[in-house]
Write an enzyme that holds these catalytic residues in place. Structure first.
Site, PDB file in Angstrom:
ATOM      1  N   LYS A 195       0.886  -1.294  -0.025  1.00 48.06           N
ATOM      2  CA  LYS A 195       0.054  -0.092  -0.058  1.00 48.06           C
ATOM      3  C   LYS A 195       0.606   1.305  -0.027  1.00 48.06           C
ATOM      4  O   LYS A 195       0.323   2.293   0.736  1.00 48.06           O
ATOM      5  CB  LYS A 195      -1.090  -0.078   1.452  1.00 48.06           C
ATOM      6  CG  LYS A 195      -1.943  -1.201   1.649  1.00 48.06           C
ATOM      7  CD  LYS A 195      -2.635  -1.258   2.670  1.00 48.06           C
ATOM      8  CE  LYS A 195      -3.052  -2.497   2.925  1.00 48.06           C
ATOM      9  NZ  LYS A 195      -3.816  -2.587   4.315  1.00 48.06           N
ATOM     10  N   ASP A 230      -7.550  -6.838  10.598  1.00 45.59           N
ATOM     11  CA  ASP A 230      -8.891  -6.084  10.702  1.00 45.59           C
ATOM     12  C   ASP A 230     -10.049  -7.419  10.338  1.00 45.59           C
ATOM     13  O   ASP A 230     -10.848  -7.131  11.211  1.00 45.59           O
ATOM     14  CB  ASP A 230      -9.153  -5.315   9.393  1.00 45.59           C
ATOM     15  CG  ASP A 230      -8.909  -5.756   8.122  1.00 45.59           C
ATOM     16  OD1 ASP A 230      -8.179  -6.962   8.034  1.00 45.59           O
ATOM     17  OD2 ASP A 230      -9.087  -4.911   6.967  1.00 45.59           O
TER      18      ASP A 230
END
Length: 497
Positions: A195, A230
């Site tokens: 990312k 997550d």
């Protein structure tokens, strides 16, 4: 005069015939182009077909890969990561807990006051901080010092509603959404950065130790009680409110799933069996692949041109990052081979990822008589003006094909997990209920996608079992979930029991 009039009539007639011939030729060419465009669409629809029989094969393949991934490291495309989370929140947790969520160009810090069975999640506060681009490619100390500084500021602003008991250290759940090799509930080494991050001196280091050292440098007395991703956070958040939650699935930009496994069913686990007899497994299911997946040439081209060719094949077929680009690729072929948008191919149709999944969703949900939303999206994104209703209807159909395939495959993946847990049948006299905690923008905002997924799952399970499976939206699992896991792995638990 007569001859002139006759000549003029002949010329007019000849002109009329020529014009008529041109019109006919144009119509024939147009109908030929239209037939070609419809041929491309039909062929794509056939290749994307996911009938129940094929979905059952996908689900079985998922279960087989799960077994292989649990048997040995590298034994499957599914990593089946042991998370060291063997105790999930029960709803009894009390006190003040923090969460830090680092997964992109922003990070979030959150504090929550837990009130046990009566109070549940009480007051909560959070702040979001953007990371300066230079820190994304700097050193480990620079990044974690910046995070620790912002965390210390947030702690200083604790109001009267939040207080930590005297003599206790504050405790934090750390959601770290980058590849990490977990070594305990509160430690793990960085495998690589993604990312847009590239912090070389942190690779191979324990990310919790790096954060802890930074907090010490900033004079912040706080202990990282749990390191999670997550998906695990979503599972914990769901379980806190509902004890029957055993699976969590994220369907957003990316996709992943986690579930509760019996510890003795994990051959690659060599430690002592946890007291609970259970272990949360992070599947990393985006990397699943099978010969039963309905892969088209558009999927293959997208994969070859991606940053990670040959990897994350399942994710590339079902997640929000990619659905829009599959639609774009089919439209581009129709424009190129069938002049679908006129004689020239609109240049923006050649731009990868210019069509985002929220745009696909908006077009798919367009209920206006003239499909106005579709028309404006084609104009704003691709610069294609004055599209006919006929063309707009084809675009909606294309969105439907891509979303339906993704949703049905997601349902098959979930069935694979349910089968692995042995919850795909009802045992006599047993009251069974399985809750799947779901989160992610694709699931939350693309209604037709999530509805299709739920309908397909019911179809796959059959009437009896379908009644025992519940899908619940676990909003903000990664934030609250990390704080809850800090609570369920608190160093003070033994004093309270």
């Amino acid at each position: 005069m007569g001859k002139v009039a006759v000549g003029a009539t002949v010329v007019c007639a000849a002109t009329a015939v020529a014009v008529a011939a041109l019109v006919v030729r144009h119509r024939m060419r147009s109908s030929g182009r239209w037939a070609r465009a419809m041929g491309i669409l039909r062929e794509f629809e056939e290749k994307c077909a996911a009938p129940i029989g094929k979905l059952r094969q996908v689900a079985d393949a998922m279960t087989v890969e799960m077994h292989a991934g649990l048997a040995s490291e590298g034994g499957s495309k599914l990593k089946m990561i042991i998370t060291f989370v063997d105790t999930l929140p029960t709803g009894d947790e009390k006190g003040l807990f923090y969460a830090l969520d680092l997964g992109g160009t922003n990070f979030r810090v959150l504090r929550v006051h837990l009130g046990g069975k009566e109070g549940h999640v009480g007051k909560q506060e959070f702040t979001e901080v953007s990371i300066p681009p230079r820190l994304m490619t700097g050193t480990s100390d620079e990044l974690f010092d910046y995070i620790a500084t912002e965390l210390a500021k947030f702690v200083e602003a604790e109001g009267e509603d939040f207080h930590v008991s005297v003599g206790r250290q504050r405790e934090l759940g750390f959601t770290f959404s980058f590849p990490v090799k977990q070594t305990s509930i509160s430690s793990g080494t960085v495998v690589k950065w993604t990312k847009g991050f590239s912090i070389d001196d942190a690779v191979g280091e324990d990310v919790v130790a790096e954060l802890t050292k930074a907090m010490e440098r900033k004079g912040l007395d706080m202990r990282v009680a749990a390191l999670v991703n997550d998906t695990i956070g979503t599972l914990a958040g769901g379980r806190y409110y509902d004890n029957d939650v055993t699976i969590a699935v994220i369907l957003g930009t990316g996709t992943n799933a986690a579930y509760i496994e019996r510890a003795h069913a994990i051959p690659k686990w060599h430690g002592l069996l946890p007291k609970s007899g259970e272990m949360v497994i992070n599947m990393e299911w985006g990397n699943f692949r099978s010969s039963h997946l309905p892969i088209t040439e558009y999927d293959q081209a997208l994969d070859v041109e991606s940053l990670n060719p040959g990897e994350q094949i399942f994710e590339k077929m079902i997640s929000g990052m990619y659905l829009g680009d599959i639609v774009r690729r089919v439209l581009h072929r129709m424009a190129e081979e069938a002049a679908f948008f006129g004689d020239t191919v609109p240049p923006n149709l050649k731009v990868p990822f210019i069509l985002r999944t929220p745009d696909v969703s908006a077009m798919h949900h367009d209920t206006s008589p003239d499909l106005r939303v579709v028309g404006s999206k084609l104009k704003d994104i691709f610069g294609i003006s004055n599209t006919s209703l006929k063309i707009r209807k084809v675009v909606v159909k294309l969105c439907d094909i891509v979303a339906t395939r993704g949703a049905r495959l997601a349902a098959a993946g979930i069935l694979g997990i349910i089968k692995k847990q042995g919850r795909d049948t009802i045992r006599d006299g047993e009251k069974q209920r399985t809750v799947i905690a779901m989160d992610g923008g694709l699931f939350e905002h693309y209604t037709k996608f999530s509805q299709c997924m739920e309908i397909t799952l019911k179809e796959l399970l059959g009437e009896g079992v379908a009644g025992t499976i519940v899908i619940e939206h676990a909003n903000d699992g990664s934030g609250i979930g990390a704080a809850l896991l800090a609570a369920s792995h608190s160093q003070y638990l033994e004093y309270e029991s």
